[in-house]
Design a protein around this motif. Sequence first.
Motif, short mmCIF file in Angstrom:
data_model
loop_
_atom_site.label_atom_id
_atom_site.label_comp_id
_atom_site.label_asym_id
_atom_site.label_seq_id
_atom_site.Cartn_x
_atom_site.Cartn_y
_atom_site.Cartn_z
N ASP A 406 0.86 -1.18 0.00
CA ASP A 406 0.00 0.00 0.00
C ASP A 406 0.90 1.23 0.00
N SER A 407 0.77 2.05 -1.04
CA SER A 407 1.71 3.16 -1.21
C SER A 407 1.51 4.27 -0.18
N THR A 408 0.41 4.23 0.58
CA THR A 408 0.17 5.23 1.61
C THR A 408 0.59 4.75 2.99
N THR A 409 0.21 3.52 3.33
CA THR A 409 0.46 3.02 4.69
C THR A 409 1.64 2.05 4.78
N GLY A 410 2.04 1.48 3.66
CA GLY A 410 3.08 0.45 3.69
C GLY A 410 2.56 -0.92 4.08
N ALA A 411 1.25 -1.06 4.21
CA ALA A 411 0.68 -2.37 4.56
C ALA A 411 0.96 -3.37 3.44
N ILE A 412 1.20 -4.62 3.83
CA ILE A 412 1.56 -5.68 2.88
C ILE A 412 0.39 -6.61 2.65
N SER A 413 0.06 -6.87 1.39
CA SER A 413 -0.91 -7.90 1.03
C SER A 413 -0.16 -9.00 0.27
N ARG A 414 -0.42 -10.23 0.64
CA ARG A 414 0.27 -11.37 0.03
C ARG A 414 -0.65 -11.99 -1.02
N ASN A 415 -0.19 -12.02 -2.26
CA ASN A 415 -1.01 -12.49 -3.36
C ASN A 415 -0.93 -14.00 -3.51
N ASP A 416 -1.79 -14.55 -4.38
CA ASP A 416 -1.80 -16.00 -4.59
C ASP A 416 -0.42 -16.52 -4.97
N GLU A 417 0.32 -15.74 -5.76
CA GLU A 417 1.64 -16.17 -6.19
C GLU A 417 2.60 -16.34 -5.01
N TYR A 418 2.43 -15.55 -3.98
CA TYR A 418 3.22 -15.67 -2.75
C TYR A 418 3.11 -17.10 -2.22
N TYR A 419 1.89 -17.59 -2.10
CA TYR A 419 1.67 -18.92 -1.52
C TYR A 419 2.06 -20.03 -2.49
N ALA A 420 1.82 -19.81 -3.80
CA ALA A 420 2.22 -20.82 -4.79
C ALA A 420 3.73 -21.04 -4.74
N PHE A 421 4.50 -19.95 -4.70
CA PHE A 421 5.96 -20.08 -4.63
C PHE A 421 6.40 -20.60 -3.27
N ALA A 422 5.74 -20.17 -2.21
CA ALA A 422 6.16 -20.57 -0.87
C ALA A 422 6.06 -22.07 -0.67
N HIS A 423 5.10 -22.73 -1.32
CA HIS A 423 4.98 -24.18 -1.18
C HIS A 423 6.22 -24.90 -1.71
N PHE A 424 7.02 -24.23 -2.51
CA PHE A 424 8.28 -24.78 -2.99
C PHE A 424 9.47 -24.16 -2.23
#
Length: 522
Positions: A406-424
């Motif tokens: 989030d360009s205002t708060t810096g909050a992080i959202s984790r997208n589907d690709e985050y979890y797809a890659f993390a499983h590896f």
Amino acid sequence: MDEASGVGRWTPLLSVVLLTLVALAAMDWPRPGLFAGTTGKVLALTGPRVHVWLSTADRRLQLAAQSDTFAHPQAAGAGEADVVIDLDRKYQTMAGFGAALSDSSAWLIQNRLSPAQRSALLQELFGPPPGLNFNMLRITIGASDFSLQHYSPDDMPAGQVDPDLQHFNVVVDQRNVIPVLHDILAIQPGALIIASPWSAPAWMKSSANLVSGTLLESWEATYATYLVRFVDAFQGAGIPIFALTVQNEPAFEPLTYPGMTLPADARARIIGKYLGPALAGRKPGTVILGWDHNWDAPDQPLSVLADPDAQRYLAGIAWHCYSGDPSAQTTVHRAFPRKDAYLTECSGGDWPSARNGELLLFARNIVMMGVKNWARGVVYWNLALDENHGPHAGGCDECKGVVTIDSTTGAISRNDEYYAFAHFSRFVLPGAVRVKSGNTNAGVHEVAFQNPDDGSVVLVAVNGNTQTNRLSVRQGALRFEYDLPASSVATFVWARDGADAPATATIAAPSSDTSPRPGGKP
């Protein structure tokens, strides 16, 4: 009344009391599968533990640690398991997983996160488990569409040239990319960095512009020197470049951002006559990867590999996912089995085909199939973008990063690709070997690995069915079963042949720590 008859009279009542006490005690007795995260004594369970992590396409579960299941000896006469893993059949050694630190990603991380937020995010992405353990990065040589402006490291006023590269500089990189890379290398010192140019400087091109055109043959030797100069500049900044490609997507001519076509004969000349000899024997070494474009044209890298001078200096082929089939990687591998394969770019986005999410697409069609077709590493496009799919200067206006900042708060959202890659990436460690894993379960896709050092076995399975699928797995004499939820991705980790469970530091098994962790349950 004798003693014997007295005992006999009380026996039924004593039995009832004893059974009641046992039933009450059983209510508090530790139950199999619930021991993870507890500190008290538990009932001894037979069989080696198989650790399990799950994600579901509906996002109900996201890299969530599950109760362990237990393997048991394969029973005599039992039917063969769905998935049979053979650790003696080995394929490629894995280099790792990661994403591109584009100019846009670096700018967001450096300028839209507080120092504490920046440190936490980079530790989460590049730190060891429970971090994602990313250890591969792609950076651009000059601007891409995900830059704040169009530039090259050697821009000149219109009509002027710089044959001796006297004006070469990496000033733009020093603002954001290099500082963020230093932070990443402090967390992941062995990170492998791949550098790719989107365009030669405008004065080397037929268009006299960073956008469109092609490299003029008269500047090919200078262009090779330009690429080496970039490697030297980053090496001087303490950032080793693992690999170079000579051109991003050389068969595509973008109209809104820097890019250029570069035919196969030109790539072969640049690699065989200029770039390869210039990099040969250097310490630390930088390898050259060919193609750096889609699966739909395997004849392109094959034609460069057919050139004996270029082949001599090519370590492997870089691939993109946007067109064609990953089997193209196997086509080239069969022709040149000593050349490596890397999937260096693939992006998700908010386009219509992603309406139902991209977890299964990336886990199965991109990462898994890329690896099953000999990729030693898989690198996603943009590590981070903002809530408006940027910043960017032309090109893709719907692309997503691994995370959204989030360009205002810096909050992080984790997208589907985050979890797809993390499983590896969290479980398949650098140096792991892909091993044979046959599968007869319809709708389930899988790939298996054996890690270095502790020898632990990792199986990633994707259930593309819309209902729960009971999966059976055999490795050696061991067998286990697991009910895979509908539309889910699962990672299983266990010790080879039923030895003690793998080290929890390696696989980040659940513990008694109840603090929330991104992407998983406490």
